[in-house]
Scaffold this motif. Structure first.
Motif, PDB file in Angstrom:
ATOM      1  N   LEU A   8       0.922  -1.093  -0.263  1.00  0.00           N
ATOM      2  CA  LEU A   8       0.051  -0.002  -0.199  1.00  0.00           C
ATOM      3  C   LEU A   8       1.218   1.464   0.134  1.00  0.00           C
ATOM      4  O   LEU A   8       0.696   1.921  -0.681  1.00  0.00           O
ATOM      5  N   LEU A  12       0.703   3.944  -2.649  1.00  0.00           N
ATOM      6  CA  LEU A  12      -0.021   5.747  -2.555  1.00  0.00           C
ATOM      7  C   LEU A  12       1.248   6.695  -3.785  1.00  0.00           C
ATOM      8  O   LEU A  12       1.339   7.317  -3.487  1.00  0.00           O
ATOM      9  N   GLU A  16       0.243   8.863  -5.505  1.00  0.00           N
ATOM     10  CA  GLU A  16       0.030  10.259  -4.972  1.00  0.00           C
ATOM     11  C   GLU A  16       1.456  11.553  -4.617  1.00  0.00           C
ATOM     12  O   GLU A  16       1.320  12.472  -3.817  1.00  0.00           O
ATOM     13  N   ARG A  36      -2.123   1.234  10.596  1.00  0.00           N
ATOM     14  CA  ARG A  36      -2.169   0.886   9.485  1.00  0.00           C
ATOM     15  C   ARG A  36      -1.955   1.992   8.549  1.00  0.00           C
ATOM     16  O   ARG A  36      -2.240   3.265   8.819  1.00  0.00           O
ATOM     17  N   GLY A  38      -1.939   3.427   5.509  1.00  0.00           N
ATOM     18  CA  GLY A  38      -2.817   4.181   5.391  1.00  0.00           C
ATOM     19  C   GLY A  38      -3.074   5.088   5.664  1.00  0.00           C
ATOM     20  O   GLY A  38      -3.198   6.503   5.990  1.00  0.00           O
ATOM     21  N   ASP A  39      -3.275   4.763   7.040  1.00  0.00           N
ATOM     22  CA  ASP A  39      -4.170   5.403   8.656  1.00  0.00           C
ATOM     23  C   ASP A  39      -3.020   6.733   8.938  1.00  0.00           C
ATOM     24  O   ASP A  39      -3.749   7.386   9.476  1.00  0.00           O
ATOM     25  N   VAL A  42      -3.064   9.431   6.504  1.00  0.00           N
ATOM     26  CA  VAL A  42      -3.866   9.960   6.203  1.00  0.00           C
ATOM     27  C   VAL A  42      -3.578  11.279   7.657  1.00  0.00           C
ATOM     28  O   VAL A  42      -4.323  12.035   7.841  1.00  0.00           O
ATOM     29  N   ARG A  49      -7.449  10.434   2.337  1.00  0.00           N
ATOM     30  CA  ARG A  49      -8.754   9.383   3.086  1.00  0.00           C
ATOM     31  C   ARG A  49      -9.071   8.285   1.639  1.00  0.00           C
ATOM     32  O   ARG A  49      -8.940   7.136   1.841  1.00  0.00           O
ATOM     33  N   VAL A  52      -6.341   7.109   0.524  1.00  0.00           N
ATOM     34  CA  VAL A  52      -6.007   5.608   1.240  1.00  0.00           C
ATOM     35  C   VAL A  52      -6.760   4.550   0.174  1.00  0.00           C
ATOM     36  O   VAL A  52      -6.936   3.181   0.130  1.00  0.00           O
ATOM     37  N   THR A  53      -7.957   4.790  -0.081  1.00  0.00           N
ATOM     38  CA  THR A  53      -9.018   4.115  -0.380  1.00  0.00           C
ATOM     39  C   THR A  53      -9.266   3.430  -1.775  1.00  0.00           C
ATOM     40  O   THR A  53      -9.243   2.258  -2.038  1.00  0.00           O
ATOM     41  N   LEU A  56      -6.139   1.347  -2.095  1.00  0.00           N
ATOM     42  CA  LEU A  56      -6.218  -0.103  -1.345  1.00  0.00           C
ATOM     43  C   LEU A  56      -7.081  -0.842  -2.022  1.00  0.00           C
ATOM     44  O   LEU A  56      -7.307  -1.961  -2.115  1.00  0.00           O
ATOM     45  N   THR A 129     -14.513   5.214   1.230  1.00  0.00           N
ATOM     46  CA  THR A 129     -14.388   5.467   2.759  1.00  0.00           C
ATOM     47  C   THR A 129     -15.166   5.930   4.343  1.00  0.00           C
ATOM     48  O   THR A 129     -16.383   5.098   3.705  1.00  0.00           O
TER      49      THR A 129
END
Length: 141
Positions: A8, A12, A16, A36, A38-39, A42, A49, A52-53, A56, A129
């Motif tokens: 992940l 990203l 991004e 995680r 991603g969290d 963010v 978010r 990340v969604t 994922l 999300t």
């Protein structure tokens, strides 16, 4: 040739523009225990978010649910409100044998198992999300 699984953080970074230093920070000093990646990204403001969604979904090979979520009322009626709220899921579409479910956490195997048990249908997770799921839950349940 078999495609290599993508992590992940790297997805990203590619999508991004997250740099290696930010990834290293998110994997180390900035990461809360059990959090995680991603969290963490963010929380530190490196990505949204939604990013990340999307990453994922790409990693898992699943679709992203369109926002705002617009579920089929017949699909919603198949899942008890308590189960939907407990797992942050929104049943979106049903067929005779399947139920497509928008999930804030499509890695939640317990949620998938519980919905499959309750409905007798195979669950196809859709990434969404947490905010979109919460909004739909408030409206539909």
């Amino acid at each position: 040739m078999i495609a290599q699984p993508r992590i992940l953080g790297r997805l990203l970074a590619d999508a991004e523009g997250v740099d290696d230093a930010t990834l290293a920070d998110a994997l180390g000093p900035s990461r809360e225990p059990g959090e995680r990646i991603g969290d963490t990204l963010v929380r530190i403001g490196a990505v949204s978010r939604r990013a990340v969604t999307n990453a994922l979904a790409l990693q898992l090979g699943i679709e992203v649910a369109e926002e705002p979520l617009a579920p089929d009322p017949e699909a919603v009626s198949l899942v008890q409100p308590e189960l939907a709220r407990a797992h942050l899921i929104v049943p979106m579409e049903r067929t005779k044998r399947t139920l497509r479910v928008a999930m804030a956490d499509p890695l939640d195997v317990t949620a998938i198992d519980n919905v499959q048990f309750q409905t007798g249908r195979r669950v196809e997770p859709l990434a969404s999300t947490p905010a979109a799921v919460s909004e739909a839950l408030a409206h539909w349940y």
